[in-house]
Design an enzyme around this catalytic site. Structure first.
Site, PDB file in Angstrom:
ATOM      1  N   LYS A 168       0.642  -0.951   0.014  1.00  0.00           N
ATOM      2  CA  LYS A 168       0.577   0.081  -0.007  1.00  0.00           C
ATOM      3  C   LYS A 168       0.725   0.981  -0.122  1.00  0.00           C
ATOM      4  CE  LYS A 168      -1.465   3.121   2.349  1.00  0.00           C
ATOM      5  NZ  LYS A 168      -1.720   4.618   1.723  1.00  0.00           N
TER       6      LYS A 168
ATOM      7  N   GLU B  19       9.290   1.848  10.615  1.00  0.00           N
ATOM      8  CA  GLU B  19      10.295   2.467  10.294  1.00  0.00           C
ATOM      9  C   GLU B  19       9.383   3.871  10.539  1.00  0.00           C
ATOM     10  OE1 GLU B  19      13.675   1.696  10.138  1.00  0.00           O
ATOM     11  OE2 GLU B  19      13.241  -0.766   9.645  1.00  0.00           O
TER      12      GLU B  19
ATOM     13  N   CYS C 111      14.241  11.032   6.407  1.00  0.00           N
ATOM     14  CA  CYS C 111      13.439  10.674   8.235  1.00  0.00           C
ATOM     15  C   CYS C 111      15.128  10.256   8.193  1.00  0.00           C
ATOM     16  CB  CYS C 111      13.229   8.945   7.932  1.00  0.00           C
ATOM     17  SG  CYS C 111      13.946   7.964   6.718  1.00  0.00           S
TER      18      CYS C 111
ATOM     19  N   GLU D 231      10.550  16.466  14.382  1.00  0.00           N
ATOM     20  CA  GLU D 231      10.834  16.037  13.339  1.00  0.00           C
ATOM     21  C   GLU D 231      10.694  17.404  12.021  1.00  0.00           C
ATOM     22  OE1 GLU D 231       8.994  12.812  11.431  1.00  0.00           O
ATOM     23  OE2 GLU D 231      11.014  12.018  10.798  1.00  0.00           O
TER      24      GLU D 231
END
Ligand code: NAD
Length: 504
Positions: free
Chosen positions: A170, A242, A276, A374
């Protein structure tokens, strides 16, 4: 400009419109897979999986190599698809392809060794033999993000496939076409259509997938990862997460200043900071702080930002307006608290709707979001520290723990300091190499995730271990006692001998 917009076609099938971040042009529509269709896809995958498993690793690896050849034969098309959907420059799109190439070749040469049945030491030598076998889970689901839409769609899927699982992907609804392209090529290479399937849609399709598969591999934000992990826990299926990061980089006083400056900028601005594992905060030892800043400003001013073709362009644009606005908010908040922007800090509408300048910001501290949350944008916040100990303390003072880097000429000390960092992988004199090095595990701890991809560790998460204890019945007679006197003597002898003979 939202990149993904939902529309409903006249016949009632829901679709998602996908636009290019480079200029807002419509790329196409993808049909949304609903929960019933997801369940049916998993059923088809379950039925097709045993024949795929029966091919063996050596049969499957040939097909993966053919896939690589097909992609390489049409390399420019692949790069075009990645760039059109994400807005990244050619060099950054090619990195996705290089990392996948390296992974396929690593799997080709190592998967059969890693997944081979192992012989271990039995409790009783001679009369027993023991083995550990590795069996696929069955149907493995993958939910993936938009920032590396080719690399991350396949980086976990290929190991699962070579291990004998059927797979269902997906991809992000923001970048579905590049994942579809890679999947079509897998079928062309010889993977049966029911063994590798793709389902499209937003979070609803992702959530549906978690309801049916035997293992879920999730790459994306911590917020969504937590929801997926909770559902997986409810179903008691294994998973890997992750997730996000706030990667620190430490520059020690003995670092090669020019190599550190360029390395940091590459690490912070790759994919316009939407990685990331991008460098999200820098700690510099005081004696070299001014000198390093001068070099960083020097190189940052040379960065070529735009949508031009060729490897000379250093940075493209954001993929979504949402990330651009968060970056602006982080910069504004930091400046309001006393930070200074040395380079950049502004949008570049002359280049396209989602272009932003590579930004260098100083006088930052840990009260600011730019050093805590982040950012996921092309900003490099830099902080002066007294010494390496303070740098390590500040680097660990964060909710995330994905990867990190240390710049130093003393390679041994760099690795000793790395062990003090709470994260999954550490680059010495280079940032985020983990994801492009298929022989080693990489992944996060704390809010950055659970489990590892890459290396034998990453491959073995896609199999269940089964132990076989084979009693040959040699020299034995029918007996209802759990141990006869001879066996008891044997146990005592073994206990004495095993102090000195480890393999017995
Ligand atoms: P996201 O979490 O918003 O979406 C990721 C995927 O999850 C998408 O396919 C999305 O459709 C799906 N999804 C959304 N809601 C869901 C739900 N309730 N159930 C199941 N699936 C759902 O992340 P994103 O914006 O696509 O990607 C950016 C984030 O991903 C950043 O935080 C980044 O750090 C992280 N990321 C991590 C890694 C890593 O390897 N650690 C790599 C790349 C990106």
């Amino acid at each position: 400009m939202a990149v993904a917009q939902k529309t409903t076609e006249s016949q009632g099938t829901e679709t998602i419109a996908v636009h290019s971040p480079l200029n807002g042009e419509l790329i196409g529509h993808i049909p949304v897979t609903d929960e019933g269709e997801v369940a049916a896809a998993v059923e088809r995958a379950r039925a097709a999986q045993p024949a795929w498993e029966a091919l063996g690793v050596k049969g499957r690896r040939k097909i993966l190599l053919r896939w690589l050849d097909l992609l390489k034969a049409d390399e420019d098309k692949l790069i075009h698809h990645i760039r059109r959907e994400t807005g990244k420059v050619e060099a950054h799109a090619r990195l996705e392809q290089y990392a996948i190439q390296a992974l396929v070749l690593w799997l080709y040469h190592n998967a059969h060794k890693t997944l081979k049945r192992e012989r271990r030491t039995p409790a009783f030598p001679i009369v027993q033999r023991v083995y550990v076998s590795y069996k696929p889970h069955g149907v493995v689901g993958f939910i993936t993000p938009w920032n590396y839409p080719f690399l991350l769609a396949f980086i976990d899927l290929l190991p699962a496939l070579i291990a004998g699982n059927a797979v269902i992907l997906k991809p992000s609804e923001v970048t579905p076409f590049i994942a579809q392209y890679g999947m079509d090529k897998l079928h062309e290479a010889g993977v049966p259509k029911d063994v590798a399937q793709i389902v499209h849609g937003d979070g609803r399709t992702g959530a549906a997938l978690v309801n049916y598969v035997d293992y879920i591999s999730f790459t994306g934000s911590t917020e969504v990862g937590r929801k997926v992990a909770m559902r997986a826990a409810e179903r008691l299926i294994p998973y890997t997460m992750e997730l996000g990061g706030k990667d620190p980089s430490i520059v020690l006083r003995d670092a090669n200043i020019d190599m550190a400056a360029t390395g940091l900028l590459r690490g912070a601005f790759e994919n316009a900071g939407q990685a990331c594992v991008s460098v999200e905060r820098v700690y510099v030892e005081a004696p070299i702080y001014e000198q390093l800043l001068e070099r960083i400003v020097h190189y940052a001013n040379q960065m070529k930002v735009g949508k031009g073709d060729g490897m000379e362009w250093h940075m493209g644009c954001f993929t979504n307006e949402h990330e651009l606005q968060r970056t602006e908010r982080h910069i504004e908040e930091a400046v309001a608290k006393g930070a200074r922007v040395l380079v950049g800090g502004e949008r570049r509408p002359d280049l396209g709707p989602l272009f932003f300048e590579p930004t260098v910001i100083v006088d930052v501290d840990h009260t600011m979001d730019i050093m805590k949350a982040e950012t996921f944008g092309p900003v490099i916040p830099i902080m002066k520290v007294k010494d390496a100990e303070e740098a390590i303390k500040l680097a660990n003072e964060n909710a995330y723990g994905l990867s990190a880097s240390i710049f130093t000429r003393n390679l041994k000390r760099g690795q000793e300091l790395a062990l003090k960092l709470n994260c999954g992988d550490v680059g010495i004199n280079r940032t985020h190499l983990g994801i492009g090095t298929p022989s080693i595990p990489s992944g996060g701890q704390k809010l950055s995730g659970i489990g590892r991809r890459g290396g034998p560790e990453g491959l073995k998460r896609f199999v269940v271990t089964q132990s076989h204890i084979v009693d040959t019945l040699w020299g034995q007679k029918p007996d209802l006692r759990i141990a006869d006197p001879m066996t008891v003597r044997m146990i005592e002898l073994l206990v004495r001998l095993r102090r000195y003979i480890p393999f017995l």
